[in-house]
Design an enzyme around this catalytic site. Structure first.
Site, PDB file in Angstrom:
ATOM      1  CE1 TYR A  50       6.956   9.162  -9.606  1.00  9.97           C
ATOM      2  CE2 TYR A  50       6.677   8.279  -7.401  1.00  9.97           C
ATOM      3  CZ  TYR A  50       7.497   8.593  -8.460  1.00  9.97           C
ATOM      4  OH  TYR A  50       8.835   8.339  -8.389  1.00  9.97           O
ATOM      5  CD  GLU A  51      -0.845   4.835  -5.372  1.00  9.44           C
ATOM      6  OE1 GLU A  51      -1.093   3.842  -6.061  1.00  9.44           O
ATOM      7  OE2 GLU A  51      -0.670   4.798  -4.153  1.00  9.44           O
ATOM      8  CB  SER A  52      -0.010  11.620  -5.889  1.00  6.01           C
ATOM      9  OG  SER A  52       1.142  11.711  -6.707  1.00  6.01           O
ATOM     10  N   GLY A  53      -1.324  11.373  -9.022  1.00  6.03           N
ATOM     11  CA  GLY A  53      -1.821  12.122 -10.173  1.00  6.03           C
ATOM     12  C   GLY A  53      -0.743  12.665 -11.088  1.00  6.03           C
ATOM     13  CB  ILE A  66       3.404   8.479  -4.123  1.00  4.77           C
ATOM     14  CG1 ILE A  66       2.187   8.441  -3.196  1.00  4.77           C
ATOM     15  CG2 ILE A  66       4.178   7.180  -4.059  1.00  4.77           C
ATOM     16  CD1 ILE A  66       1.078   7.640  -3.774  1.00  4.77           C
TER      17      ILE A  66
END
Lengths: 250, 283
Positions: A50-53, A66
């Site tokens: 997930y682009e949140s890390g 996300i």
């Protein structure tokens, strides 16, 4: 056989494209549903990023955003956002990127920015988010979007994320681009010569004529159209549990 | 900076009309309480910077605090549109909002450059997109070693960055964990930084992956339990997904939004002066 909708079919068809071992970058909306469905059915070994890390997230229930805590709590590693985009997405460590679109053209160029003029838009859309670099750098891109003439347009009002460029030949990026566009009607794939999106598969109960009518440009249709197998009971049950945000041990 | 100060004092001292302000937190640890204090004190003409404007900037934009917005994804995650943001861009209500749109990769790198006090950052991005037409923030450079053409983004250096964290210690050092987003970069890119925290402890616990910010890079620390609501602080609260869904209806209509702001002591002051902080405001 249980009843299902065209939206169910779209999510199931997208999930089927993920395989064990794939590193998949997941965005909000249908991609989130499809990727988690794949993990709960045929591809438990697919890796969700997930682009949140959150890397290798194993959410117990479908995350609404996300950045839900469940993603970080179940992830192998949680990295900062700059690290995510530079060392993971940008460096080409993502096999599959799922993207949505407000508008898409025949060469898979995507608009998520504005409908109308950029400075005086009719509709201000959410914007680019992680998509431009995912579209460029992921090994392959799967677009999940409902098909209608409003969405499948001759020209996108704004290119937020590039597919194959304005004439299909301008793609200069690491990844293979939008290799599949999965809709509620069927599946479109780029022509191997021209990169023009071509109808190659149809969902059960949908006709070629309906798919053509749902497209804002003269849709190219493959000679041999494949039938997409309808959702299985297992797929529908898993999908329903995800939608109800039921927790499972993942 | 060592001892915590009341949030109202921190905002009054460090956030000024016309400032470039970044309130960061990627879904997690969004500093909502600080944003509400900015609204209460009636700040105007701000340039707001944030990767995901989220409800927090939808509120500030609707309350008329912002003239410009620098962002990369302006939606209500998993729900839909940010209606106050859309109304400002599409209909100029309550006034015109100028937007500068990055990709996540672009804005994350712009903060990193800002933190390093470099004029720009380099990434492999934006190619073939219309976002590149914003030449004042996105351009191209040629690699001096390989000749490869790459994207360049102008550094972001906010006047003030505000974040929410789980802990401060007695010396005013700050610790956050979970999804830590772009907060370290945003704090170090800023001229001044304010942190709201859940609580103060004698000693930080051992925690894998935690970000620690030394007190000497911070201008102020304020203790604000649940200061991220309806976002969350891992270990303290869970994301109030119901409120994120309710926001769609609250924010869709101007009157309903203003009524919500009024109820919560955030309505813009009609006579032009700053709104006095209220003791028992629970937004």
């Amino acid at each position: 056989m249980s009843e299902w909708t065209s939206a169910d079919m779209m999510n199931v068809a997208a999930a089927r494209e993920l395989h064990d071992g794939d590193v998949c970058l997941v965005g909000v909306g249908p991609p989130n549903l499809a990727a988690n469905l794949a993990r709960r059915t045929h591809a438990p070994g697919c890796r969700l990023v997930y682009e949140s890390g959150a890397i290798d997230a194993r959410p117990k229930k479908l995350p609404l955003s996300i950045g839900d805590d469940d993603l970080a709590a179940t992830a192998t590693a949680v990295v900062s956002v700059p690290e995510m985009f530079n060392f993971w997405v940008g460096a080409g460590r993502i096999d599959v990127g799922f993207l949505g679109a407000a508008q898409i053209d025949r060469y898979g160029n995507i608009n998520t920015t504005v409908i109308g003029d950029h400075d005086n838009p009719k509709v201000r859309l959410p914007g680019a988010g992680g998509a431009p670099e995912i579209a460029a750098a992921a090994g392959r891109v799967i677009v999940i979007v409902k098909q209608s003439p409003r969405t499948f347009v001759e020209r996108v009002d704004f290119v937020s994320s590039v597919g194959y460029g304005p004439t299909g030949r301008e793609r200069m990026a690491r990844g293979a681009g939008p290799t599949l566009v999965i809709t509620d009607h069927g599946v479109l794939e780029p022509d191997p010569e021209t990169n023009e999106l071509t109808l190659t598969r149809l969902h059960q109960g949908v006709t070629v004529q309906q798919a053509v009518k749902a497209t804002g440009w003269p849709l190219k249709v493959a000679d041999d159209i494949e039938d997409v197998p309808p959702p299985s009971d297992e797929e529908l049950t898993a999908l329903q549990k995800l939608r109800n945000r039921e927790a499972v041990d993942a | 900076m060592t001892s915590p100060v009341p949030l109202a004092d921190a905002i009054a001292a460090h956030v000024h009309d016309g400032d470039t302000v970044a309130l960061e937190g990627f879904t997690h640890l969004i500093p909502f309480a600080a944003a509400h204090e900015i609204a209460r004190q009636g700040r105007r003409h701000l340039t707001l910077v944030r990767m995901t404007p989220d409800l927090v900037y939808d509120q500030l934009i609707g309350l008329g605090c912002a003239d410009e917005l620098v962002f990369s994804y302006g939606g209500n995650p998993g729900v839909g549109s940010l209606h106050r943001l859309r109304d400002a861009v599409e209909n100029h209500w309550p006034h015109r909002l100028t937007v500068h749109e990055h990709s996540h990769a672009g804005l994350a790198n712009a903060y990193s450059a800002g933190a390093a006090r470099l004029p720009f950052a380099v990434l492999r991005g934006y190619h073939g997109t219309d976002l590149e037409e914003q030449r004042d923030i996105i351009s191209r450079v040629t690699c001096p070693f390989t000749g490869e053409e790459l994207a360049a983004v102008k550094a972001v250096n906010p006047d003030v960055t505000i974040i929410h964290a789980q802990l401060a210690d007695r010396d005013g050092n700050v610790m956050l964990w979970g999804i830590t987003g772009v907060q370290r970069e945003a704090v170090l890119a800023a001229e001044r930084a304010i942190v709201t925290v859940e609580e103060v402890v004698d000693e930080f616990p051992e925690r894998t992956g935690a970000v620690i910010l030394p007190n000497w890079v911070l201008a102020a620390v304020s203790v604000v339990p649940n200061g991220a609501w309806p976002s969350y602080a891992a270990g303290y609260s869970v994301r109030d997904n119901d409120f994120y869904q309710q926001w769609d209806a609250i924010s869709r209509d101007r009157e309903r939004f203003l009524a919500w702001a009024e109820e919560n002591g955030l309505a813009p002051d009609s006579v032009g002066g700053p709104v006095e902080p209220k003791e028992s405001t629970h937004v």
